[in-house]
Motif scaffolding. Structure first.
Motif, PDB file in Angstrom:
ATOM      1  N   VAL A 270       7.378  -0.598  -8.487  1.00  9.90           N
ATOM      2  CA  VAL A 270       6.449  -1.720  -8.629  1.00  9.90           C
ATOM      3  C   VAL A 270       5.350  -1.468  -7.612  1.00  9.90           C
ATOM      4  O   VAL A 270       5.612  -1.377  -6.405  1.00  9.90           O
ATOM      5  N   LEU A 271       4.127  -1.311  -8.072  1.00 15.76           N
ATOM      6  CA  LEU A 271       3.006  -1.023  -7.182  1.00 15.76           C
ATOM      7  C   LEU A 271       2.147  -2.275  -7.043  1.00 15.76           C
ATOM      8  O   LEU A 271       1.461  -2.679  -7.983  1.00 15.76           O
ATOM      9  N   THR A 272       2.233  -2.916  -5.870  1.00 15.11           N
ATOM     10  CA  THR A 272       1.500  -4.158  -5.642  1.00 15.11           C
ATOM     11  C   THR A 272       0.117  -3.886  -5.062  1.00 15.11           C
ATOM     12  O   THR A 272      -0.162  -2.786  -4.588  1.00 15.11           O
ATOM     13  N   LYS A 273      -0.737  -4.909  -5.108  1.00 16.39           N
ATOM     14  CA  LYS A 273      -2.064  -4.880  -4.466  1.00 16.39           C
ATOM     15  C   LYS A 273      -2.943  -3.737  -4.965  1.00 16.39           C
ATOM     16  O   LYS A 273      -3.779  -3.225  -4.208  1.00 16.39           O
ATOM     17  N   LEU A 274      -2.749  -3.344  -6.213  1.00 18.05           N
ATOM     18  CA  LEU A 274      -3.570  -2.267  -6.774  1.00 18.05           C
ATOM     19  C   LEU A 274      -5.031  -2.698  -6.863  1.00 18.05           C
ATOM     20  O   LEU A 274      -5.936  -1.861  -6.808  1.00 18.05           O
ATOM     21  N   ASP A 275      -5.241  -4.008  -6.985  1.00 20.85           N
ATOM     22  CA  ASP A 275      -6.604  -4.529  -7.059  1.00 20.85           C
ATOM     23  C   ASP A 275      -7.302  -4.501  -5.701  1.00 20.85           C
ATOM     24  O   ASP A 275      -8.523  -4.655  -5.624  1.00 20.85           O
ATOM     25  N   GLY A 276      -6.536  -4.300  -4.623  1.00 20.15           N
ATOM     26  CA  GLY A 276      -7.113  -4.342  -3.285  1.00 20.15           C
ATOM     27  C   GLY A 276      -7.450  -2.992  -2.695  1.00 20.15           C
ATOM     28  O   GLY A 276      -7.805  -2.892  -1.524  1.00 20.15           O
ATOM     29  N   THR A 277      -7.335  -1.938  -3.492  1.00 18.81           N
ATOM     30  CA  THR A 277      -7.602  -0.599  -2.971  1.00 18.81           C
ATOM     31  C   THR A 277      -8.574   0.171  -3.858  1.00 18.81           C
ATOM     32  O   THR A 277      -8.647  -0.061  -5.065  1.00 18.81           O
ATOM     33  N   ALA A 278      -9.308   1.084  -3.213  1.00 19.89           N
ATOM     34  CA  ALA A 278     -10.192   1.988  -3.966  1.00 19.89           C
ATOM     35  C   ALA A 278      -9.476   3.311  -4.200  1.00 19.89           C
ATOM     36  O   ALA A 278     -10.073   4.259  -4.693  1.00 19.89           O
ATOM     37  N   LYS A 279      -8.185   3.363  -3.831  1.00 25.08           N
ATOM     38  CA  LYS A 279      -7.423   4.613  -3.927  1.00 25.08           C
ATOM     39  C   LYS A 279      -6.246   4.469  -4.885  1.00 25.08           C
ATOM     40  O   LYS A 279      -5.105   4.781  -4.546  1.00 25.08           O
ATOM     41  N   GLY A 280      -6.530   3.968  -6.091  1.00 20.11           N
ATOM     42  CA  GLY A 280      -5.485   3.789  -7.091  1.00 20.11           C
ATOM     43  C   GLY A 280      -4.916   5.076  -7.631  1.00 20.11           C
ATOM     44  O   GLY A 280      -3.978   5.064  -8.425  1.00 20.11           O
ATOM     45  N   GLY A 281      -5.458   6.203  -7.174  1.00 20.16           N
ATOM     46  CA  GLY A 281      -4.926   7.502  -7.589  1.00 20.16           C
ATOM     47  C   GLY A 281      -3.492   7.698  -7.148  1.00 20.16           C
ATOM     48  O   GLY A 281      -2.800   8.597  -7.657  1.00 20.16           O
ATOM     49  N   ILE A 282      -3.008   6.855  -6.231  1.00 19.87           N
ATOM     50  CA  ILE A 282      -1.625   6.938  -5.772  1.00 19.87           C
ATOM     51  C   ILE A 282      -0.655   6.757  -6.944  1.00 19.87           C
ATOM     52  O   ILE A 282       0.470   7.267  -6.922  1.00 19.87           O
ATOM     53  N   VAL A 283      -1.078   6.051  -7.990  1.00 21.87           N
ATOM     54  CA  VAL A 283      -0.253   5.874  -9.195  1.00 21.87           C
ATOM     55  C   VAL A 283       0.083   7.234  -9.796  1.00 21.87           C
ATOM     56  O   VAL A 283       1.231   7.499 -10.179  1.00 21.87           O
ATOM     57  N   ILE A 284      -0.916   8.102  -9.864  1.00 22.95           N
ATOM     58  CA  ILE A 284      -0.737   9.434 -10.442  1.00 22.95           C
ATOM     59  C   ILE A 284       0.205  10.261  -9.577  1.00 22.95           C
ATOM     60  O   ILE A 284       1.119  10.924 -10.083  1.00 22.95           O
ATOM     61  N   ALA A 285      -0.011  10.217  -8.256  1.00 23.89           N
ATOM     62  CA  ALA A 285       0.814  10.998  -7.325  1.00 23.89           C
ATOM     63  C   ALA A 285       2.277  10.579  -7.400  1.00 23.89           C
ATOM     64  O   ALA A 285       3.177  11.426  -7.488  1.00 23.89           O
ATOM     65  N   ILE A 286       2.533   9.264  -7.377  1.00 25.13           N
ATOM     66  CA  ILE A 286       3.909   8.755  -7.410  1.00 25.13           C
ATOM     67  C   ILE A 286       4.605   9.137  -8.710  1.00 25.13           C
ATOM     68  O   ILE A 286       5.730   9.645  -8.710  1.00 25.13           O
TER      69      ILE A 286
END
Length: 334
Positions: A270-286
């Motif tokens: 569960v990835l929270t606070k995705l709206d609060g970051t400019a680095k949503g690329g972490i979704v791809i990495a995870i």
């Protein structure tokens, strides 16, 4: 038909409100990421080594991660060669296609694995401050709205105020919360939660746990104990072990995921606070490095801002400006 056009057509078949939530929730990442990508590709007349190196920097800057970035760029090189692509403008849809393929998440009606033969038990793990208790409350609200009977187990007896916070959510949603005193054995709380949920014929039991720090070995052992209690009392349980991560922490979230994966068999993120970051690329990495699916994402503060992760919606929201630009160019040519 280009990948961008196929993506737009797939999104058109989905719920408009959800599409807007993804677009809004990923606006910071899209603006930062796509702005840099667009500038890179638009400012080049040829595809050369400098372009690939700058692309690597952009991807790593968006928290896609070094390992995933290197593989992504290598796949891009291979596709460019095989398709004999010469124009840098053609790289944007190709890059989005490769990212979508990397995510490799099967689209379902609901990504949460439910028990078809009785009560579903979901265990939540993660460090302090990532939004674990709030996620449990929002998910309880969703299940309640679906007509399911829900019970919450306040297994975080470690953090001051954690039990009270879960109770607030229980009262707000209208579901029972099983608790002990602060400092009690979490495994005992979860055991009582299971017995109470059984006696009340609950459909879903959501289990909170303490925000364990990765380096606290004793707390990790405690988490394993909780897991064993659930397995002993519920056949095939827990049906999900959801690791809650804060998207704004970037690569630190990836390290947390690896550590928790060693303690328990994490089935989803569960990835929270995705709206609060400019680095949503972490979704791809995870998703790519851990081979653990992102199942839910937090796209805002409201209860319904906790959304099922959707590859199509994610890639569409990420590359939206490029998609819109391609559509405009196509319409002009048409």
């Amino acid at each position: 038909m280009s990948f961008f056009k196929r993506l737009k057509e797939k999104v058109a078949q989905k719920t408009e409100s959800v599409t807007q939530k993804f677009i809004s929730g990923l606006s910071k990442t899209s603006s930062s990421f796509m702005g840099a990508i667009t500038d890179l590709f638009a400012g080049r007349s040829k595809i050369d080594e400098d372009l690939y190196e700058e692309l690597e920097e952009i991807l790593i800057g968006a928290d896609v991660g070094v390992t995933t970035t290197m593989e992504l760029v290598e796949r891009l090189r291979k596709e460019v060669k095989e398709r004999k692509i010469k124009d840098p403008a053609e790289l944007q849809p190709l890059l989005s296609e490769i990212i979508a393929d990397m995510l490799e998440i099967e689209e379902k009606d609901s990504p949460i694995r439910m028990n078809p033969d009785g009560m579903t038990v979901i265990l939540f793990v993660g460090v302090n401050g990532v939004g674990k208790t709030t996620t449990i409350g929002k998910l309880a609200n969703r299940f309640k709205n679906e007509g399911k009977k829900v019970v919450l187990a306040a297994g975080d007896t470690f953090r001051a105020g954690a039990i009270e916070q879960l109770e607030v959510w229980g009262n707000r949603v209208g579901v029972d919360v099983i608790k002990h005193q602060a400092g009690a054995d979490p495994a005992a709380v979860i055991y009582d939660g299971i017995q109470a949920a059984k006696s009340r014929k609950a459909d879903v039991l959501l289990c909170d746990t303490a925000g364990r720090l990765q380096n606290k070995v004793n707390l990790m052992e405690e988490l394993k104990k909780v897991h064993r209690v659930i397995q002993r009392e519920i056949p095939n349980g827990p049906h999900e072990v959801l690791l809650v991560l804060d998207a704004t922490t970037g690569q630190n979230a990836l390290m947390q995921a690896k550590t928790f994966g060693e303690a328990v068999n994490v089935s989803g993120i569960v990835l929270t606070k995705l709206d609060g970051t400019a680095k949503g690329g972490i979704v791809i990495a995870i998703s790519h490095e851990l081979q653990v699916p992102v199942k839910l994402v937090g796209l805002g503060e409201k209860p319904d801002d906790l959304q099922d992760f959707d590859t199509t919606q994610f890639v569409h929201a990420l590359f939206q400006s490029g998609i819109d630009e391609e559509v405009e160019v196509t319409e002009v040519k048409g």
